[in-house]
Design a protein around this motif. Structure first.
Motif, PDB file in Angstrom:
ATOM      1  N   ASP A 181      14.374  -4.120  -6.782  1.00 28.75           N
ATOM      2  CA  ASP A 181      14.707  -2.696  -6.739  1.00 28.75           C
ATOM      3  C   ASP A 181      13.598  -2.017  -5.973  1.00 28.75           C
ATOM      4  OD1 ASP A 181      17.095  -2.714  -8.312  1.00 28.75           O
ATOM      5  OD2 ASP A 181      15.801  -3.297  -9.968  1.00 28.75           O
ATOM      6  N   ARG A 182      13.815  -1.850  -4.687  1.00 29.05           N
ATOM      7  CA  ARG A 182      12.697  -1.447  -3.837  1.00 29.05           C
ATOM      8  C   ARG A 182      12.657   0.052  -3.621  1.00 29.05           C
ATOM      9  NH1 ARG A 182      10.895  -6.155  -1.769  1.00 29.05           N
ATOM     10  NH2 ARG A 182       9.750  -5.404   0.022  1.00 29.05           N
ATOM     11  N   PHE A 183      11.456   0.583  -3.699  1.00 29.08           N
ATOM     12  CA  PHE A 183      11.210   1.971  -3.321  1.00 29.08           C
ATOM     13  C   PHE A 183      10.052   1.852  -2.333  1.00 29.08           C
ATOM     14  CE2 PHE A 183       9.222   6.193  -4.308  1.00 29.08           C
ATOM     15  CZ  PHE A 183      10.246   6.951  -3.783  1.00 29.08           C
ATOM     16  N   VAL A 184      10.423   1.635  -1.067  1.00 27.82           N
ATOM     17  CA  VAL A 184       9.444   1.164  -0.075  1.00 27.82           C
ATOM     18  C   VAL A 184       8.271   2.136   0.078  1.00 27.82           C
ATOM     19  CG1 VAL A 184       9.127   0.529   2.348  1.00 27.82           C
ATOM     20  CG2 VAL A 184      11.167  -0.205   1.129  1.00 27.82           C
ATOM     21  N   ARG A 185       8.571   3.443   0.064  1.00 27.01           N
ATOM     22  CA  ARG A 185       7.456   4.390   0.263  1.00 27.01           C
ATOM     23  C   ARG A 185       6.445   4.323  -0.880  1.00 27.01           C
ATOM     24  NH1 ARG A 185      11.905   9.210  -0.004  1.00 27.01           N
ATOM     25  NH2 ARG A 185      13.190   7.555   0.811  1.00 27.01           N
ATOM     26  N   GLY A 186       6.949   4.033  -2.090  1.00 25.78           N
ATOM     27  CA  GLY A 186       6.047   3.881  -3.236  1.00 25.78           C
ATOM     28  C   GLY A 186       5.225   2.607  -3.105  1.00 25.78           C
ATOM     29  N   MET A 187       5.869   1.535  -2.637  1.00 26.80           N
ATOM     30  CA  MET A 187       5.173   0.254  -2.501  1.00 26.80           C
ATOM     31  C   MET A 187       4.033   0.370  -1.482  1.00 26.80           C
ATOM     32  SD  MET A 187       8.651  -1.970  -2.520  1.00 26.80           S
ATOM     33  CE  MET A 187       8.001  -3.538  -2.032  1.00 26.80           C
ATOM     34  N   ILE A 188       4.292   1.115  -0.424  1.00 26.54           N
ATOM     35  CA  ILE A 188       3.247   1.272   0.602  1.00 26.54           C
ATOM     36  C   ILE A 188       2.102   2.129   0.044  1.00 26.54           C
ATOM     37  CG2 ILE A 188       2.744   2.207   2.896  1.00 26.54           C
ATOM     38  CD1 ILE A 188       5.583   1.367   3.716  1.00 26.54           C
ATOM     39  N   ALA A 189       2.461   3.154  -0.731  1.00 22.54           N
ATOM     40  CA  ALA A 189       1.407   3.977  -1.352  1.00 22.54           C
ATOM     41  C   ALA A 189       0.575   3.115  -2.301  1.00 22.54           C
ATOM     42  CB  ALA A 189       2.033   5.154  -2.101  1.00 22.54           C
ATOM     43  N   TRP A 190       1.242   2.247  -3.035  1.00 18.99           N
ATOM     44  CA  TRP A 190       0.568   1.367  -4.015  1.00 18.99           C
ATOM     45  C   TRP A 190      -0.445   0.465  -3.319  1.00 18.99           C
ATOM     46  CZ3 TRP A 190       0.136  -3.877  -4.793  1.00 18.99           C
ATOM     47  CH2 TRP A 190      -0.268  -4.292  -6.067  1.00 18.99           C
ATOM     48  N   LEU A 191      -0.107   0.058  -2.082  1.00 15.94           N
ATOM     49  CA  LEU A 191      -0.975  -0.884  -1.363  1.00 15.94           C
ATOM     50  C   LEU A 191      -2.305  -0.270  -0.949  1.00 15.94           C
ATOM     51  CD1 LEU A 191       1.539  -2.762   0.921  1.00 15.94           C
ATOM     52  CD2 LEU A 191       0.136  -3.720  -0.888  1.00 15.94           C
ATOM     53  N   GLY A 192      -2.343   1.022  -0.810  1.00 10.45           N
ATOM     54  CA  GLY A 192      -3.609   1.660  -0.429  1.00 10.45           C
ATOM     55  C   GLY A 192      -3.835   1.598   1.077  1.00 10.45           C
ATOM     56  N   PHE A 193      -4.964   1.058   1.495  1.00  4.91           N
ATOM     57  CA  PHE A 193      -5.417   1.053   2.898  1.00  4.91           C
ATOM     58  C   PHE A 193      -5.709   2.479   3.364  1.00  4.91           C
ATOM     59  CE2 PHE A 193      -3.284  -3.088   2.736  1.00  4.91           C
ATOM     60  CZ  PHE A 193      -4.232  -3.880   3.343  1.00  4.91           C
ATOM     61  N   LYS A 194      -6.064   2.577   4.631  1.00  2.00           N
ATOM     62  CA  LYS A 194      -6.445   3.895   5.167  1.00  2.00           C
ATOM     63  C   LYS A 194      -5.178   4.661   5.532  1.00  2.00           C
ATOM     64  CE  LYS A 194      -9.937   5.354   8.133  1.00  2.00           C
ATOM     65  NZ  LYS A 194     -10.516   5.239   9.443  1.00  2.00           N
ATOM     66  N   GLN A 195      -4.858   5.664   4.737  1.00  2.00           N
ATOM     67  CA  GLN A 195      -3.599   6.376   4.953  1.00  2.00           C
ATOM     68  C   GLN A 195      -3.851   7.795   5.433  1.00  2.00           C
ATOM     69  OE1 GLN A 195      -0.561   5.883   2.125  1.00  2.00           O
ATOM     70  NE2 GLN A 195      -1.142   3.807   1.597  1.00  2.00           N
ATOM     71  N   THR A 196      -2.968   8.290   6.262  1.00  2.00           N
ATOM     72  CA  THR A 196      -3.049   9.700   6.649  1.00  2.00           C
ATOM     73  C   THR A 196      -1.643  10.205   6.935  1.00  2.00           C
ATOM     74  OG1 THR A 196      -4.164  11.289   8.071  1.00  2.00           O
ATOM     75  CG2 THR A 196      -3.369   9.302   9.134  1.00  2.00           C
ATOM     76  N   GLU A 197      -1.533  11.470   7.288  1.00  2.79           N
ATOM     77  CA  GLU A 197      -0.195  12.034   7.506  1.00  2.79           C
ATOM     78  C   GLU A 197      -0.128  12.825   8.802  1.00  2.79           C
ATOM     79  OE1 GLU A 197       0.118  14.824   4.172  1.00  2.79           O
ATOM     80  OE2 GLU A 197      -0.253  16.404   5.635  1.00  2.79           O
ATOM     81  N   VAL A 198       1.083  12.983   9.266  1.00  3.39           N
ATOM     82  CA  VAL A 198       1.363  13.867  10.385  1.00  3.39           C
ATOM     83  C   VAL A 198       2.471  14.781   9.860  1.00  3.39           C
ATOM     84  CG1 VAL A 198       2.582  13.919  12.592  1.00  3.39           C
ATOM     85  CG2 VAL A 198       0.734  12.277  12.249  1.00  3.39           C
ATOM     86  N   ALA A 199       2.310  16.096  10.024  1.00  2.00           N
ATOM     87  CA  ALA A 199       3.327  17.008   9.489  1.00  2.00           C
ATOM     88  C   ALA A 199       4.373  17.281  10.567  1.00  2.00           C
ATOM     89  CB  ALA A 199       2.667  18.293   9.038  1.00  2.00           C
TER      90      ALA A 199
END
Ligand code: UDP
Ligand code: MG
Length: 332
Positions: A181-199
């Motif tokens: 039961d995948r919630f891909v955006r949550g899984m990527i958040a869970w993984l951490g690493f260097k994250q940033t955003e573009v609005a």
């Protein structure tokens, strides 16, 4: 080296479910985007069991243009699985997931890539506004992201869909998370690493209807809540505690009335209510406790890695230092 034999730098993953109305515009815009990108790129269409002409159009395109690839799923498996199928096939160093309906504008992909080149491993696109979506969808999405934020300990960013770029190393660990039961955006958040955003401002769908009706949205929300929070499991414990405490309080009050020979006390009724509500409360409490164990089992069966290592430094040096004296002994 001819372009075809160079390693792919960018993989665009585009899930497609009955999108024949948007394909002409999408393909034109994708063509322009791929031409602008610096470096070899591929666009992977994942057909999620469409029943319209989308597969025929895409297959024809793939046959005449080597930058495009096509994966046809045998039936509709849902958006999250379609994305996963595309990720499994991606060859690029940077992988971008975007919708087919151009609500995620291809121009933003270049901004995501610019951030990746600055050294970020995950660049997600945050929606500043959502044009052309019903007030109901906007309101439910708003509430969903806020509730999810409160329920989980993983920092799942609010107002962010699956439109994002991830680095190859993030994809490699993401592929080690086999949960169904995948919630891909949550899984990527869970993984951490260097994250940033573009609005960005989310545009209206260029054509066709949304492929996320209410029941699919609800299923995604349930997957997110269950996959990233055990708050629903603990709910039963809290309810049980409240109900049994109230039952005990009421029982105490009834006992006081009984001892003071209060004439309002109906014989038999009060004691029955106290016993029934106390047992109900205990039942909920026990269900909650069983729930805690179920939560543990659930965490185990998800088979997520225990931790994710971003980098390891100095180990080679220790190894070299350990080997050197031994080697010296051999030569002396
Ligand atoms: N999609 C899919 N399978 C589904 C539902 C949607 O592959 O079961 C694709 C769809 O073709 C689109 C993307 O997922 O490319 C997002 O869907 P949509 O635009 O309908 O969702 P919305 O933007 O309305 O939330
Ligand atoms: Mg859309």
């Amino acid at each position: 080296m001819p372009i075809d034999s160079q390693p792919i730098c960018y993989s665009l993953i585009i899930p497609v479910f009955n999108e024949e109305a948007v394909l002409p515009v999408l393909l034109r815009r994708l063509d322009q985007l791929l031409a602008r990108l610096q470096g070899p790129a591929e666009a992977i269409f994942v057909d999620d069991g469409s029943s319209d002409s989308s597969p025929i159009v895409l297959q024809a395109l793939v046959k005449r243009d080597p930058r495009y690839r096509y994966i046809g799923l045998s039936r509709n498996f849902g958006h999250q699985i379609a994305i996963t199928a595309g990720m499994d096939a991606a060859q690029g160093k940077a992988i971008v997931v975007m919708d087919a309906d151009l609500q995620d504008p291809p121009e933003v992909v270049e901004q995501l890539i610019a951030k990746w080149e600055e050294g970020y491993d995950v660049v997600y696109a945050r929606r500043l506004s959502r044009a052309g979506e019903s007030r109901f969808k906007r309101a439910t999405a708003h509430v969903f992201y806020r509730m999810l934020g409160r329920m989980t300990t993983v920092g799942i960013p609010a107002d962010v869909g699956d439109f994002r770029l991830i680095d190859r190393k993030v994809l490699n660990v993401l592929r080690e998370m086999p949960e169904r039961d995948r919630f891909v955006r949550g899984m990527i958040a869970w993984l951490g690493f260097k994250q940033t955003e573009v609005a960005f401002h989310r545009l209206e769908r260029v054509a066709g209807e949304t492929k996320y009706p209410l029941f699919k949205m609800a299923r995604l929300a349930v997957n997110a809540a269950l996959g990233f929070s055990d708050a629903p499991l603990r709910l039963a414990i809290w309810c049980g505690l409240v109900v049994s405490s109230l039952a005990l309080l009421y029982g105490g009050w009834v006992a006081v009335l009984w001892m003071s020979n209060d004439s309002h006390l109906v014989a038999g009724w009060s004691s029955t209510i106290v016993i029934v509500s106390l047992l109900c409360g205990m039942n909920m409490l026990m269900t909650g406790i069983v729930g805690l164990y179920v939560g543990r089992i659930h965490a185990e069966v998800k088979h997520r890695p225990l931790y994710v290592v971003q980098e390891r430094l100095g180990f080679e040096r220790e190894l070299a230092a350990a080997i050197q004296p031994a080697m010296r002994a051999v030569y002396e």
